[in-house]
Design an enzyme around this catalytic site. Sequence first.
Site, PDB file in Angstrom:
ATOM      1  N   ASP A  77      -8.623  -5.658  -5.495  1.00 27.66           N
ATOM      2  CA  ASP A  77      -8.063  -4.507  -4.782  1.00 27.66           C
ATOM      3  C   ASP A  77      -8.666  -3.245  -5.383  1.00 27.66           C
ATOM      4  O   ASP A  77      -8.336  -2.852  -6.500  1.00 27.66           O
ATOM      5  CB  ASP A  77      -6.543  -4.501  -4.920  1.00 27.66           C
ATOM      6  CG  ASP A  77      -5.869  -3.460  -4.022  1.00 27.66           C
ATOM      7  OD1 ASP A  77      -6.538  -2.470  -3.658  1.00 27.66           O
ATOM      8  OD2 ASP A  77      -4.686  -3.632  -3.691  1.00 27.66           O
ATOM      9  N   HIS A 135      -7.795  -5.348  -0.899  1.00 28.06           N
ATOM     10  CA  HIS A 135      -6.551  -4.636  -0.613  1.00 28.06           C
ATOM     11  C   HIS A 135      -5.882  -5.121   0.672  1.00 28.06           C
ATOM     12  O   HIS A 135      -4.651  -5.257   0.730  1.00 28.06           O
ATOM     13  CB  HIS A 135      -6.822  -3.132  -0.505  1.00 28.06           C
ATOM     14  CG  HIS A 135      -5.594  -2.325  -0.235  1.00 28.06           C
ATOM     15  ND1 HIS A 135      -4.531  -2.284  -1.104  1.00 28.06           N
ATOM     16  CD2 HIS A 135      -5.254  -1.538   0.827  1.00 28.06           C
ATOM     17  CE1 HIS A 135      -3.575  -1.505  -0.596  1.00 28.06           C
ATOM     18  NE2 HIS A 135      -3.992  -1.050   0.560  1.00 28.06           N
ATOM     19  N   ASP A 136      -6.665  -5.396   1.702  1.00 32.39           N
ATOM     20  CA  ASP A 136      -6.098  -5.843   2.974  1.00 32.39           C
ATOM     21  C   ASP A 136      -5.446  -7.213   2.897  1.00 32.39           C
ATOM     22  O   ASP A 136      -4.868  -7.680   3.882  1.00 32.39           O
ATOM     23  CB  ASP A 136      -7.178  -5.857   4.061  1.00 32.39           C
ATOM     24  CG  ASP A 136      -7.125  -4.621   4.944  1.00 32.39           C
ATOM     25  OD1 ASP A 136      -6.305  -3.726   4.668  1.00 32.39           O
ATOM     26  OD2 ASP A 136      -7.906  -4.543   5.908  1.00 32.39           O
ATOM     27  N   SER A 183       0.836  -1.191   0.000  1.00 29.51           N
ATOM     28  CA  SER A 183       0.000   0.000   0.000  1.00 29.51           C
ATOM     29  C   SER A 183       0.879   1.252   0.000  1.00 29.51           C
ATOM     30  O   SER A 183       1.761   1.387  -0.853  1.00 29.51           O
ATOM     31  CB  SER A 183      -0.937  -0.033   1.208  1.00 29.51           C
ATOM     32  OG  SER A 183      -1.945   0.936   1.109  1.00 29.51           O
ATOM     33  N   ARG A 237     -12.048   6.605   8.965  1.00 33.05           N
ATOM     34  CA  ARG A 237     -11.571   5.231   9.082  1.00 33.05           C
ATOM     35  C   ARG A 237     -12.642   4.239   8.636  1.00 33.05           C
ATOM     36  O   ARG A 237     -12.334   3.228   7.994  1.00 33.05           O
ATOM     37  CB  ARG A 237     -11.175   4.946  10.532  1.00 33.05           C
ATOM     38  CG  ARG A 237     -10.668   3.532  10.782  1.00 33.05           C
ATOM     39  CD  ARG A 237      -9.427   3.229   9.980  1.00 33.05           C
ATOM     40  NE  ARG A 237      -8.768   2.016  10.478  1.00 33.05           N
ATOM     41  CZ  ARG A 237      -7.654   1.525   9.970  1.00 33.05           C
ATOM     42  NH1 ARG A 237      -7.070   2.115   8.948  1.00 33.05           N
ATOM     43  NH2 ARG A 237      -7.110   0.430  10.485  1.00 33.05           N
TER      44      ARG A 237
END
Length: 368
Positions: free
Chosen positions: A302, A335-336, A139, A208
């Site tokens: 992603d 993505h994580d 990232s 967040r």
Amino acid sequence: MQQKMVIDEITLECGETLKQVEIAYEACGILNKDKTNAILVCHALTGDARAVGDEKTPGWWEGLIGPGRYIDTNQYFVVTSNVLGGCAGTTGPASVNPETGQPYGTDFPVVTIRDMVKLQYLMVRKLGINKLLAIIGGSMGGMQVYEWAVMYPEMAHLIIPIATSTRLSAVAIAYNDVGRQAILCDPEWKNGNYYPGKGPVNGLSIARMLGMITYRTAELFEYRFGRRLKDERDVTHFDSTFNIESYLRYQGQKLVNRFDANSYLYLLKAMDSHDIGRGRGGIEAALERIQARVLSIAISNDLLYPADHQEEVVKMLRAAGKEVEYHFVESIYGHDGFLVEFVKIGPLVEQFIEKYYSSTFTQSAAPR
């Protein structure tokens, strides 16, 4: 082990100079006699220097790095630093300005990914390391990896950018701005001058929550939460809460307890401005500078850093005659995945580093 270093001064891309810059870092393993086994880890947006951690407090990449793990700290000397502009020990907006004796707030100068890398370079050289075996990050950390390879091409044998890009996409910038506006619209932001108060905790929490939605996939959310309710209330009650809502609120509060809102804003801006081709004649011209061997790993689904961007960069690197290995990892996490899929990513990283290290430094690999 967590440590701290002070760099006398650093001049930033914006032209301003910071003095007595503190940088928090974690060093794990033992640097060998010839200093050939050092690996630098670069962290993502809300990460910090604690990539490995310890038994009491595991690090954010402890599934990948540690004794006997894929990046084995019994063999390699692994260093991770908190980025410039951060809030976990490295100088940032919440730090005290030595000229005023007050926290910088928004008087802190704008920082870029290149500024972060420049500070890391000064740290690495101060540790007595003339060349890194490898630099790895995912990232925003992967952005730093690319910048390292372009800014200091002679400083690394290997680079491993994961779930990242050479410049941020329009949609990623758009998501960042929604998060940014949530913070700026919170009345407790006070133009960034909220210290010693808690600041815009509601805005940061919402930012967040939005981020968590972009980091993972609809498939994962459906599997984990579906339409299940958190309590026994009927769905028609105004205050009924779905499990997915509860999860996002928890993640928002969790970040508020450990992160500074101004740092979040500054790091978002650094990501938005990231483009290795900026001022260098474009991406292809910048990639020409790279001397290191490259392992590029993309994650399926992603949203922020699509695989096709990494594939485009891989094609550019190959066209430029660079040594590059590319892998596409399937993951329900999106993505994580770079923080979760250790069983899939770990062996790729381990083999890439070990193959080069064992064939190049077999005589000097043993730690002192």
